[in-house]
Scaffold this motif. Structure first.
Motif, mmCIF file in Angstrom:
data_model
loop_
_atom_site.group_PDB
_atom_site.id
_atom_site.type_symbol
_atom_site.label_atom_id
_atom_site.label_comp_id
_atom_site.label_asym_id
_atom_site.label_seq_id
_atom_site.Cartn_x
_atom_site.Cartn_y
_atom_site.Cartn_z
ATOM 1 N N PRO A 26 0.837 -1.201 0.000
ATOM 2 C CA PRO A 26 0.000 0.000 0.000
ATOM 3 C C PRO A 26 0.872 1.251 0.000
ATOM 4 C CG PRO A 26 0.080 -0.915 2.199
ATOM 5 C CD PRO A 26 0.837 -1.867 1.291
ATOM 6 N N GLU A 28 1.070 5.627 0.686
ATOM 7 C CA GLU A 28 0.563 6.893 1.207
ATOM 8 C C GLU A 28 1.449 7.968 0.616
ATOM 9 O OE1 GLU A 28 0.663 9.269 5.377
ATOM 10 O OE2 GLU A 28 -0.179 7.252 5.451
ATOM 11 N N ASN A 30 2.842 11.802 0.497
ATOM 12 C CA ASN A 30 3.029 13.011 1.292
ATOM 13 C C ASN A 30 3.737 14.047 0.447
ATOM 14 O OD1 ASN A 30 2.233 12.350 4.196
ATOM 15 N ND2 ASN A 30 3.433 10.580 3.578
ATOM 16 N N PRO A 64 -4.546 6.050 -3.157
ATOM 17 C CA PRO A 64 -3.938 6.267 -1.839
ATOM 18 C C PRO A 64 -4.183 7.697 -1.363
ATOM 19 C CG PRO A 64 -2.264 6.378 -3.534
ATOM 20 C CD PRO A 64 -3.546 5.936 -4.202
ATOM 21 N N PRO A 65 -4.178 7.906 -0.043
ATOM 22 C CA PRO A 65 -4.362 9.266 0.461
ATOM 23 C C PRO A 65 -3.173 10.151 0.095
ATOM 24 C CG PRO A 65 -3.763 7.774 2.239
ATOM 25 C CD PRO A 65 -3.974 6.929 1.016
ATOM 26 N N VAL A 66 -3.459 11.411 -0.192
ATOM 27 C CA VAL A 66 -2.417 12.400 -0.470
ATOM 28 C C VAL A 66 -2.500 13.431 0.646
ATOM 29 C CG1 VAL A 66 -1.514 14.105 -2.099
ATOM 30 C CG2 VAL A 66 -2.625 12.024 -2.960
ATOM 31 N N HIS A 67 -1.434 13.519 1.427
ATOM 32 C CA HIS A 67 -1.416 14.393 2.596
ATOM 33 C C HIS A 67 -0.358 15.476 2.459
ATOM 34 C CE1 HIS A 67 -3.918 11.608 4.838
ATOM 35 N NE2 HIS A 67 -3.108 10.627 4.474
ATOM 36 N N THR A 69 2.591 17.389 4.235
ATOM 37 C CA THR A 69 3.541 17.179 5.318
ATOM 38 C C THR A 69 4.617 18.250 5.206
ATOM 39 O OG1 THR A 69 4.636 15.397 6.530
ATOM 40 C CG2 THR A 69 5.232 15.609 4.252
ATOM 41 N N SER A 142 5.477 9.600 7.855
ATOM 42 C CA SER A 142 4.188 8.974 7.600
ATOM 43 C C SER A 142 3.074 9.580 8.444
ATOM 44 C CB SER A 142 4.269 7.460 7.851
ATOM 45 O OG SER A 142 4.547 7.214 9.209
ATOM 46 N N ARG A 144 0.295 12.258 9.714
ATOM 47 C CA ARG A 144 -0.634 13.162 9.048
ATOM 48 C C ARG A 144 -0.624 14.475 9.805
ATOM 49 N NH1 ARG A 144 -2.443 8.058 8.598
ATOM 50 N NH2 ARG A 144 -3.266 7.455 6.583
#
Length: 156
Positions: A26, A28, A30, A64-67, A69, A142, A144
């Motif tokens: 998986p 994620e 950033n 996937p989530p895009v955050h 950072t 990693s 959030r």
């Protein structure tokens, strides 16, 4: 390079291309550019084709989530990006199988969950940022983070 947002967008496109090619799941994502996240969600006329490409790759990666950072929360990537600027080979992508020695200390700190502080001074408000004089602690990359509304146009 036209601007920081375009540079961030090209980096995202290349990163997603590598993730797809290598089946890195998986995943994620950033990024340290809030505008880029907004453009992915809402589009931007100057970057429509590139954003569409990113959205397509994100879909193929399972959305996937895009955050956002802060760069302090991902010191390894920040160091690699700075080194990449010194190489000065425009439009080149380097895939490193092993982390270079110059990031090993930062990588070890990141793996260990070391906290780093971000100090925001009031003189950086000229780039669409709110003024904060607080120190914000950030976890490893990693995490959030949603503490400060900063942009990729901030002066570093």
């Amino acid at each position: 390079m036209a601007n920081n947002v375009k540079a961030e967008l090209i980096a995202l496109m290349q990163g997603l291309k590598i993730a797809l090619a290598r089946g890195l799941l998986p995943l994620e994502v950033n990024v340290d550019c809030r505008e880029l996240i907004d453009f992915i969600e809402n589009d931007h006329p100057s970057y429509t084709n590139m954003l569409s490409d990113c959205r397509d790759r994100l879909t193929h990666l399972g959305s996937p989530p895009v955050h956002h950072t802060f760069r302090e929360a991902n010191r390894v990537v920040d160091a690699l990006a700075k080194k990449g600027l010194q190489i000065n080979q425009e439009n080149s992508v380097f895939c490193l199988e092993v982390p270079p020695v110059f990031v090993s200390e930062k990588l070890d700190a990141d793996k260990g969950g070391t906290l780093f502080a971000r100090l925001q001074t009031s003189n950086s408000t000229s780039t669409n940022c709110n003024s904060y004089n607080d120190i914000v602690s950030s976890q490893n990359y990693s995490s959030r983070l949603t503490a400060l509304p900063l942009s990729c146009n901030d002066t570093y």
